[in-house]
Design a protein around this motif. Structure first.
Motif, PDB file in Angstrom:
ATOM      1  N   ALA B  16       0.827  -1.203   0.000  1.00  0.00           N
ATOM      2  CA  ALA B  16       0.000   0.000   0.000  1.00  0.00           C
ATOM      3  C   ALA B  16       0.866   1.260   0.000  1.00  0.00           C
ATOM      4  CB  ALA B  16      -0.923  -0.002   1.202  1.00  0.00           C
ATOM      5  N   LEU B  17       2.036   1.166   0.630  1.00  0.00           N
ATOM      6  CA  LEU B  17       2.935   2.326   0.676  1.00  0.00           C
ATOM      7  C   LEU B  17       4.342   1.872   0.337  1.00  0.00           C
ATOM      8  CD1 LEU B  17       2.065   4.231   3.990  1.00  0.00           C
ATOM      9  CD2 LEU B  17       1.427   4.884   1.672  1.00  0.00           C
ATOM     10  N   TRP B  18       5.041   2.639  -0.499  1.00  0.00           N
ATOM     11  CA  TRP B  18       6.421   2.345  -0.839  1.00  0.00           C
ATOM     12  C   TRP B  18       7.262   3.538  -0.469  1.00  0.00           C
ATOM     13  CZ3 TRP B  18       6.713  -1.751  -4.659  1.00  0.00           C
ATOM     14  CH2 TRP B  18       5.505  -2.023  -5.308  1.00  0.00           C
ATOM     15  N   ASP B  19       8.328   3.330   0.232  1.00  0.00           N
ATOM     16  CA  ASP B  19       9.380   4.317   0.293  1.00  0.00           C
ATOM     17  C   ASP B  19       8.837   5.725   0.575  1.00  0.00           C
ATOM     18  OD1 ASP B  19      11.884   5.266   0.175  1.00  0.00           O
ATOM     19  OD2 ASP B  19      12.009   5.353  -2.011  1.00  0.00           O
ATOM     20  N   VAL B  20       8.014   5.851   1.604  1.00  0.00           N
ATOM     21  CA  VAL B  20       7.449   7.156   1.924  1.00  0.00           C
ATOM     22  C   VAL B  20       8.272   7.799   3.044  1.00  0.00           C
ATOM     23  CG1 VAL B  20       5.470   8.333   2.953  1.00  0.00           C
ATOM     24  CG2 VAL B  20       5.109   6.572   1.217  1.00  0.00           C
ATOM     25  N   ASN B  36      -8.016   9.268  -4.190  1.00  0.00           N
ATOM     26  CA  ASN B  36      -8.531   8.089  -3.488  1.00  0.00           C
ATOM     27  C   ASN B  36      -7.645   6.881  -3.730  1.00  0.00           C
ATOM     28  OD1 ASN B  36     -10.744   8.238  -1.914  1.00  0.00           O
ATOM     29  ND2 ASN B  36     -12.195   8.318  -3.615  1.00  0.00           N
ATOM     30  N   GLY B  37      -7.368   6.126  -2.677  1.00  0.00           N
ATOM     31  CA  GLY B  37      -6.611   4.896  -2.870  1.00  0.00           C
ATOM     32  C   GLY B  37      -5.117   5.108  -3.015  1.00  0.00           C
ATOM     33  N   ALA B  38      -4.645   6.334  -2.770  1.00  0.00           N
ATOM     34  CA  ALA B  38      -3.211   6.601  -2.913  1.00  0.00           C
ATOM     35  C   ALA B  38      -2.426   6.076  -1.721  1.00  0.00           C
ATOM     36  CB  ALA B  38      -2.974   8.102  -3.066  1.00  0.00           C
ATOM     37  N   GLY B  39      -3.129   5.784  -0.623  1.00  0.00           N
ATOM     38  CA  GLY B  39      -2.438   5.282   0.569  1.00  0.00           C
ATOM     39  C   GLY B  39      -2.402   6.298   1.696  1.00  0.00           C
ATOM     40  N   GLU B 208       0.891   9.755  -4.369  1.00  0.00           N
ATOM     41  CA  GLU B 208       0.159   9.075  -5.451  1.00  0.00           C
ATOM     42  C   GLU B 208       0.648   7.643  -5.562  1.00  0.00           C
ATOM     43  OE1 GLU B 208       0.087  11.173  -9.157  1.00  0.00           O
ATOM     44  OE2 GLU B 208      -0.935  12.908  -8.289  1.00  0.00           O
ATOM     45  N   GLU B 209      -0.277   6.729  -5.651  1.00  0.00           N
ATOM     46  CA  GLU B 209       0.027   5.302  -5.794  1.00  0.00           C
ATOM     47  C   GLU B 209       1.070   4.835  -4.781  1.00  0.00           C
ATOM     48  OE1 GLU B 209       0.842   4.584  -9.872  1.00  0.00           O
ATOM     49  OE2 GLU B 209      -1.146   5.259 -10.493  1.00  0.00           O
ATOM     50  N   GLY B 210       0.904   5.255  -3.540  1.00  0.00           N
ATOM     51  CA  GLY B 210       1.765   4.750  -2.482  1.00  0.00           C
ATOM     52  C   GLY B 210       3.139   5.389  -2.404  1.00  0.00           C
ATOM     53  N   ARG B 211       3.403   6.441  -3.205  1.00  0.00           N
ATOM     54  CA  ARG B 211       4.704   7.124  -3.124  1.00  0.00           C
ATOM     55  C   ARG B 211       4.504   8.616  -2.992  1.00  0.00           C
ATOM     56  NH1 ARG B 211       8.342   3.683  -6.208  1.00  0.00           N
ATOM     57  NH2 ARG B 211       7.061   2.090  -7.169  1.00  0.00           N
ATOM     58  N   ILE B 212       5.468   9.272  -2.341  1.00  0.00           N
ATOM     59  CA  ILE B 212       5.470  10.729  -2.313  1.00  0.00           C
ATOM     60  C   ILE B 212       6.053  11.205  -3.647  1.00  0.00           C
ATOM     61  CG2 ILE B 212       6.496  12.767  -1.221  1.00  0.00           C
ATOM     62  CD1 ILE B 212       4.562  11.486   0.652  1.00  0.00           C
ATOM     63  N   ILE B 213       5.264  11.961  -4.411  1.00  0.00           N
ATOM     64  CA  ILE B 213       5.793  12.416  -5.692  1.00  0.00           C
ATOM     65  C   ILE B 213       6.213  13.882  -5.662  1.00  0.00           C
ATOM     66  CG2 ILE B 213       4.482  10.733  -7.076  1.00  0.00           C
ATOM     67  CD1 ILE B 213       2.776  13.359  -7.846  1.00  0.00           C
ATOM     68  N   SER B 214       5.816  14.585  -4.610  1.00  0.00           N
ATOM     69  CA  SER B 214       6.144  15.997  -4.591  1.00  0.00           C
ATOM     70  C   SER B 214       6.057  16.526  -3.167  1.00  0.00           C
ATOM     71  CB  SER B 214       5.143  16.737  -5.491  1.00  0.00           C
ATOM     72  OG  SER B 214       5.653  17.985  -5.844  1.00  0.00           O
ATOM     73  N   GLU B 215       6.828  17.552  -2.878  1.00  0.00           N
ATOM     74  CA  GLU B 215       6.839  18.124  -1.544  1.00  0.00           C
ATOM     75  C   GLU B 215       7.157  19.606  -1.659  1.00  0.00           C
ATOM     76  OE1 GLU B 215      10.081  16.842   0.918  1.00  0.00           O
ATOM     77  OE2 GLU B 215       9.618  18.397   2.375  1.00  0.00           O
ATOM     78  N   GLY B 216       6.564  20.412  -0.825  1.00  0.00           N
ATOM     79  CA  GLY B 216       6.924  21.822  -0.860  1.00  0.00           C
ATOM     80  C   GLY B 216       5.924  22.692  -0.144  1.00  0.00           C
TER      81      GLY B 216
END
Lengths: 285, 236
Positions: B16-20, B36-39, B208-216
């Protein structure tokens, strides 16, 4: 149908209340473990009978006062309940499987009783056995009155504990949503051990009451299951007062049926009540 | 204060979560947005100790939480307002609040905490004896937040607090969340209502999809075309 005398009717009413209080007492532990731990603990009945036989043994052979036997039986039963819950949680036993496993435990305890005390009927002789007093034309036997008082005391104190203490709130919260209760610091596993211990100790108390008023035989274990289940389900799972109230309703209905119609009709009353309750408030169960 | 490093949560075979990795400093208001469903719920539940983590590290003030039993997370100052509120519906509102302060550290301050949450949510004053399940959705959300505050958290986890509420109540909820944060409690907010969440957050992550794709900062994120398209309803 012959209308019985008022004395007979009054005596029936009394005996209905008394046997109903024993239904309630047996149902208390069953209802708590069913409603709060989601376990259908058939072994509760076997445990109560084991308690009754132990009371019989300690009283008749060792010569203890029946009430004093509780000092020995309660801690042992509490420990047994804790151990049982520990095993249930260790092996992650589901509600349905708990029914099968506790049925197995029932058979084992029944065999144990039969081996130790034989299948013969046993009746405990104690100083309380023939004590009774008279109110008007009605006889009130002391052992049965004791059962009623103990049942009321245990049901009310369990209710108060669940209602007014942090421990009780934690138990109820855990029964509703264990995960969230744990997020607020409730140690679910520890509470389950405690609850199971108390439930088994309640079986021990019921055992004492059985020994005080009834003739014991191993097969009697099964005779109580149906009607006590009815009391638990009518009373509401997990409700500490429900089984006693429902038990007394059933007991009185049975006793009146016996007096008015015939003893053979008594079971019909309790199970008719159960069916009506299942049909009308199935959502509550 | 809170450090989540390379967190991974698996349910059976599914991950459900990768490398967060996320961090929250004391007093911050951080928001995690995503579809929805991103984790998002999995992440917040893991931080609250509701889910076991499969890999990575979870730490509060440098103390490792990986092997801490679930019921001890709240002693670390973490309290959750779970998705769907999850009140103890058969219990009264007051009992729900009292349960929030179950741990000894919170219990000693119970009366003061109760007065404080009733100041924040005066509407609950008259409903204390009512079974929590009989309240309206908005009031139930108030109870869920109040219950978490009763635990005297340093980090408040909020999972979709605006879900299913009327717009006017949503505004009120966001006002309260900001107020709680301003009183010194760090907040991790998970929201589908991205525009409003970014408005009150100091920093944000996109999951998104169990990963952090952006931060700021919210301003940075709102300038990214992908975010504008996916979450802020901008076409094109």
């Amino acid at each position: 149908m012959n209308f019985p005398s008022w004395t007979l009717l009054g005596q029936s009413l009394l005996s209905g209340i008394f046997i109903g209080s024993l239904y309630g007492l047996l149902g208390l532990g069953l209802s708590l473990s069913w409603g709060m731990l989601r376990q259908i603990n058939l072994a509760h009945f076997a445990l109560a009978f084991l308690g009754a036989y132990l009371t019989f043994q300690l009283t008749s052979v060792v010569g203890m006062d029946p009430l004093m036997t509780l000092a020995l039986i309660l801690p042992c039963f509490f420990a047994f309940g804790v151990l049982m819950q520990w095993l249930f949680s260790r092996f992650a036993i589901s509600p349905f499987n708990s029914l099968l496993v506790t049925f197995g435990i029932t058979v084992i305890i029944e065999s144990l009783i039969q081996w130790l005390w034989t299948a013969d009927y046993r009746r405990m002789d104690s100083v309380y056995a023939d004590m009774k007093f008279k109110v008007g034309t009605l006889y009130v036997p002391i052992p049965e009155l004791f059962t009623l008082l103990i049942a009321i005391l245990l049901s009310l104190s369990t209710w108060a504990l669940l209602r007014y203490t942090d421990l009780g709130r934690a138990l109820r919260a855990s029964a509703e949503d264990g995960q969230i209760a744990a997020a607020f610091g409730v140690n679910e596993k520890k509470l389950a051990l405690l609850l199971s211990g108390f439930s088994a100790a309640f079986a021990g108390v019921a055992g004492l009451c059985l020994a005080l008023s009834y003739t014991l035989s191993p097969s009697q274990i099964y005779a109580w299951i149906g009607v006590v289940f009815a009391a638990v389900m009518i009373g509401g799972l997990g409700n500490p007062i429900g089984p006693l109230v429902a038990g007394i309703v059933i007991g009185v209905a049975e006793a009146i049926t016996m007096a008015l119609i015939s003893p053979a009709w008594a079971p019909l009353v309790s199970f008719s009540l159960l069916i009506i309750v299942l049909l009308t408030r199935a959502d509550k169960i | 204060m809170l450090e989540v490093e390379r967190l991974e949560v698996r349910y059976g075979a599914a991950t459900a979560l990768w490398d967060v990795s996320i961090r929250i400093a004391a007093g911050e208001l951080v928001c995690v947005v995503g579809p929805n469903g991103a984790g998002k719920t999995t992440l917040i539940d893991a931080i609250a100790g509701l889910n076991r983590i499969s890999a990575g590290r979870l730490a509060m003030d440098g103390r490792d939480l990986n092997h801490l039993p679930g019921h001890l997370f709240c002693d670390q100052g973490i309290a959750i307002v779970p998705e769907g509120r999850r009140l103890f519906v058969a219990m009264s509102v007051l009992e729900n609040l009292e349960l929030g302060s179950f741990r000894p550290a919170a219990r000693v301050a119970r009366q003061a905490s109760l007065e404080r949450v009733l100041e924040i949510f005066p509407a609950l004053k008259t409903r204390l004896a009512a079974p929590a399940g009989t309240l309206s959705g908005g009031q139930q959300q108030m109870v869920a937040i109040a219950r978490a505050l009763m635990a005297k958290p340093r980090l408040l986890l909020l999972d979709e607090p605006s879900l299913g509420l009327a717009p006017s109540i949503v505004l009120e909820m966001f006002r309260v969340i900001r107020e709680i944060n301003e009183s010194g409690v760090a907040v991790l907010l998970v929201e589908q209502n991205v525009a409003m969440a970014l408005e009150i957050a100091g920093r944000a992550y996109v999951l998104e999809e169990g990963r952090i794709i952006s931060e700021g900062s919210p301003a940075d994120l709102m300038n990214q075309p992908h975010i504008r398209r996916a979450y802020l309803g901008e076409s094109g």
